[in-house]
Design a protein around this motif. Structure first.
Motif, PDB file in Angstrom:
ATOM      1  N   GLU A 181      23.038  29.587 136.332  1.00 57.97           N
ATOM      2  CA  GLU A 181      24.209  30.013 135.560  1.00 57.97           C
ATOM      3  C   GLU A 181      24.768  28.868 134.716  1.00 57.97           C
ATOM      4  O   GLU A 181      25.150  29.072 133.567  1.00 57.97           O
ATOM      5  CB  GLU A 181      25.290  30.579 136.484  1.00 57.97           C
ATOM      6  CG  GLU A 181      24.901  31.870 137.173  1.00 57.97           C
ATOM      7  CD  GLU A 181      24.556  32.989 136.207  1.00 57.97           C
ATOM      8  OE1 GLU A 181      25.138  33.058 135.112  1.00 57.97           O
ATOM      9  OE2 GLU A 181      23.689  33.807 136.558  1.00 57.97           O
ATOM     10  N   ARG A 218      27.181  29.412 131.500  1.00 52.77           N
ATOM     11  CA  ARG A 218      28.174  30.323 132.078  1.00 52.77           C
ATOM     12  C   ARG A 218      28.732  29.705 133.359  1.00 52.77           C
ATOM     13  O   ARG A 218      28.376  30.094 134.459  1.00 52.77           O
ATOM     14  CB  ARG A 218      27.542  31.693 132.333  1.00 52.77           C
ATOM     15  CG  ARG A 218      26.964  32.288 131.073  1.00 52.77           C
ATOM     16  CD  ARG A 218      26.453  33.673 131.191  1.00 52.77           C
ATOM     17  NE  ARG A 218      25.660  33.937 132.368  1.00 52.77           N
ATOM     18  CZ  ARG A 218      24.920  35.022 132.531  1.00 52.77           C
ATOM     19  NH1 ARG A 218      24.872  35.919 131.594  1.00 52.77           N
ATOM     20  NH2 ARG A 218      24.227  35.201 133.630  1.00 52.77           N
ATOM     21  N   GLU A 221      30.563  32.117 135.817  1.00 52.66           N
ATOM     22  CA  GLU A 221      29.603  32.917 136.595  1.00 52.66           C
ATOM     23  C   GLU A 221      28.961  32.073 137.693  1.00 52.66           C
ATOM     24  O   GLU A 221      28.679  32.561 138.778  1.00 52.66           O
ATOM     25  CB  GLU A 221      28.527  33.510 135.683  1.00 52.66           C
ATOM     26  CG  GLU A 221      29.022  34.616 134.797  1.00 52.66           C
ATOM     27  CD  GLU A 221      29.494  35.814 135.595  1.00 52.66           C
ATOM     28  OE1 GLU A 221      28.843  36.215 136.569  1.00 52.66           O
ATOM     29  OE2 GLU A 221      30.557  36.352 135.225  1.00 52.66           O
TER      30      GLU A 221
END
Length: 142
Positions: free
Chosen positions: A113, A118, A121
């Motif tokens: 992630e 991200r 996330e």
């Protein structure tokens, strides 16, 4: 055959699987994962691998030395105590081995992630893994 028979079985099993490894690597895995193709290596990757490997190596070395000292103390108590200790450690492994699995899963998932950019996330993945690990391991505490 006892312990000697177990040793010979281990040698036989390794002897059977050793010639199969190149076959699997070069034939079966190459079709899916291209294991026979060259991947360029960067100096930055080598440095990162060395640094992280040394950290993990020191951790594993200290764990192994601790278990060596512990086992040497137990073996002085006799074979019955040593056998009971091995049984207890095998039962105990049901409690701590899942945490190793959840830890590896969290490492891979969070890394993927973050690599995708991200970060939120990644944090969510880590927290979900912690909750699942706690829930799973609490089953063994009941």
């Amino acid at each position: 055959m006892g312990l000697q028979g177990a040793g010979w079985c281990m040698v036989a099993a390794e002897g059977i699987t050793l010639p199969l490894n190149p076959l699997v690597h070069n034939k079966f895995l190459n079709d899916t994962f291209f294991t026979c193709s060259w991947v360029p290596i960067e100096a930055r990757q080598i440095w990162l691998l060395l640094v992280e490997s040394m950290k993990l190596g020191v951790t594993e070395l200290s764990n192994s030395l601790g278990m060596l000292v512990f086992t040497s103390c137990i073996t002085r108590l006799g074979t019955v105590a040593f056998a009971a200790n091995q049984i207890a450690l095998n039962i105990l492994s049901f409690g701590f081995m899942p945490s190793n699995g959840f830890g590896a899963t969290a490492t891979v998932g969070i890394g993927q992630e973050i690599g995708r950019g991200r970060r939120l996330e990644g944090k969510r993945f880590g927290m979900v893994t912690v909750y699942l690990g706690l829930g799973f391991m609490s089953l063994f505490q009941l």
